[in-house]
Scaffold this active site. Structure first.
Site, PDB file in Angstrom:
ATOM      1  N   ASP A  14      41.985  46.624  43.932  1.00  0.00           N
ATOM      2  CA  ASP A  14      42.682  47.908  43.980  1.00  0.00           C
ATOM      3  C   ASP A  14      44.155  47.717  44.332  1.00  0.00           C
ATOM      4  O   ASP A  14      44.471  47.198  45.393  1.00  0.00           O
ATOM      5  CB  ASP A  14      42.020  48.834  44.994  1.00  0.00           C
ATOM      6  CG  ASP A  14      40.615  49.236  44.574  1.00  0.00           C
ATOM      7  OD1 ASP A  14      39.670  48.933  45.308  1.00  0.00           O
ATOM      8  OD2 ASP A  14      40.493  49.823  43.495  1.00  0.00           O
ATOM      9  N   ASP A  66      42.977  40.274  44.757  1.00  0.00           N
ATOM     10  CA  ASP A  66      42.507  41.567  45.241  1.00  0.00           C
ATOM     11  C   ASP A  66      42.344  42.449  44.010  1.00  0.00           C
ATOM     12  O   ASP A  66      42.860  42.126  42.934  1.00  0.00           O
ATOM     13  CB  ASP A  66      43.575  42.135  46.188  1.00  0.00           C
ATOM     14  CG  ASP A  66      43.373  43.588  46.518  1.00  0.00           C
ATOM     15  OD1 ASP A  66      44.308  44.379  46.303  1.00  0.00           O
ATOM     16  OD2 ASP A  66      42.260  43.941  46.937  1.00  0.00           O
TER      17      ASP A  66
HETATM   18  C1  XBP Z   1      41.021  48.906  48.539  1.00  0.00           C
HETATM   19  C2  XBP Z   1      40.185  49.892  49.214  1.00  0.00           C
HETATM   20  C3  XBP Z   1      39.073  50.527  48.479  1.00  0.00           C
HETATM   21  C4  XBP Z   1      39.444  51.650  47.580  1.00  0.00           C
HETATM   22  C5  XBP Z   1      38.275  52.585  47.363  1.00  0.00           C
HETATM   23  O1  XBP Z   1      40.282  47.884  48.011  1.00  0.00           O
HETATM   24  O2  XBP Z   1      40.381  50.127  50.374  1.00  0.00           O
HETATM   25  O3  XBP Z   1      38.279  51.009  49.439  1.00  0.00           O
HETATM   26  O4  XBP Z   1      40.487  52.408  48.119  1.00  0.00           O
HETATM   27  O5  XBP Z   1      37.192  51.919  46.881  1.00  0.00           O
HETATM   28  P1  XBP Z   1      40.936  46.433  47.710  1.00  0.00           P
HETATM   29  P2  XBP Z   1      35.704  52.182  47.441  1.00  0.00           P
HETATM   30  O6  XBP Z   1      40.457  45.514  48.772  1.00  0.00           O
HETATM   31  O7  XBP Z   1      40.478  46.025  46.351  1.00  0.00           O
HETATM   32  O8  XBP Z   1      42.429  46.605  47.752  1.00  0.00           O
HETATM   33  O9  XBP Z   1      35.554  53.652  47.584  1.00  0.00           O
HETATM   34  O10 XBP Z   1      34.835  51.593  46.398  1.00  0.00           O
HETATM   35  O11 XBP Z   1      35.613  51.468  48.751  1.00  0.00           O
HETATM   36 MG    MG Z   2      44.360  46.292  47.294  1.00  0.00          MG
END
Ligand code: XBP
Ligand code: MG
Length: 248
Positions: free
Chosen positions: A11, A9
């Site tokens: 973020d 993953d």
């Molecule tokens: C987590 C998310 C992302 C970010 C914001 O992503 O929910 O939406 O918070 O990014 P991950 P965007 O699956 O990598 O944990 O505004 O580009 O959506």
């Molecule tokens: Mg994440």
């Protein structure tokens, strides 16, 4: 089933991005003259909705449903999100987003061992690319054989779509892989695609329910291939049947 691939993953897992995302949302609200502000507590709550665009629409529905109901309601949300993405990328380029502990060392070890690497994220491809060329510049961006980002899956986590897309590109079954995630939504998405999942929790997701994860760690510091193979060996078969092995 031996471990053939690790799916990361982005973020909250590869890097601590959510504070930069939160600030980028708030800068954007100010630029658009909106009296919206997401403090830390509110952002923790809003992270239950995966996807920045989906999160904006969810919030707008709550605080200004009339604005969302207007004919250009979703176009307005898309405009906000596009601007927020630019602001976020600028913050990544300025070095405001730290890589998480143990990530670079583990990726290097996996590469040396010939384990295939992929990414399954909700965020946009542009956000992944700017992270790979700045925060994660210590590893070759090409080390990720498959990058599944928000553009590849309309249904965001916890829907399994992005993991199914990545498995399809890899040409592997779920139990030949291991996912590393930071959130409840991520755990749900990986398990929904039959992929055993390891959690590295963080400040934003510490209150999440990680039922179904094989283990919950503070981060990847000191974690090597042997640890992943050990957990993977314990999990693959039961995951297919039930999925719950080690709950926090
Ligand atoms: C987590 C998310 C992302 C970010 C914001 O992503 O929910 O939406 O918070 O990014 P991950 P965007 O699956 O990598 O944990 O505004 O580009 O959506
Ligand atoms: Mg994440």
């Amino acid at each position: 089933m031996t471990l053939k691939a690790v799916i990361f993953d982005v973020d909250g897992t590869l890097a601590d991005t959510e504070e930069a995302h939160r600030q980028a949302f708030n800068v954007t609200f100010k630029e658009f003259g909106l009296a919206w502000y997401w403090d830390v507590e509110r952002y923790v709550e809003l992270l239950a909705v995966a996807g920045g665009k989906e999160r904006l629409a969810h919030y707008c529905r709550r605080v200004d449903p009339a604005r969302l109901a207007e004919p250009d309601g979703m176009a307005f949300i898309a405009k906000l999100h596009a601007r927020k993405t630019r602001v976020y990328e600028r913050r990544v380029e300025m070095g405001e987003v730290p890589v998480r502990p143990g990530v670079v060392r583990l990726i290097r070890e996996l590469l040396e061992a010939g384990v295939r690497l992929a990414i399954a994220t909700t965020t946009s491809r542009a956000n992944v690319d700017v992270l790979l060329t700045t925060t994660l510049a210590d590893i070759p961006a090409s080390c990720f054989e498959v990058i599944g980002a928000g553009e590849q899956a309309t249904a965001k986590k916890p829907a399994p779509d992005i993991y199914r897309w990545v498995l399809d590109q890899l040409g592997l079954p779920g139990d030949a892989c291991l996912a590393i995630e930071d959130s409840k939504n991520g755990v749900g998405a990986a398990l929904g695609a039959g992929v055993p999942v390891l959690v590295t929790e963080n400040f934003w997701t510490g209150r999440d329910d990680f039922t179904g994860a094989m283990a919950v760690l503070p981060d990847l510091a000191g974690i090597g291939l042997a640890h992943l193979e050990h957990w993977h060996a314990q999990t693959s078969a039961p995951i297919a049947a039930h999925g719950v092995l080690l709950a926090r």
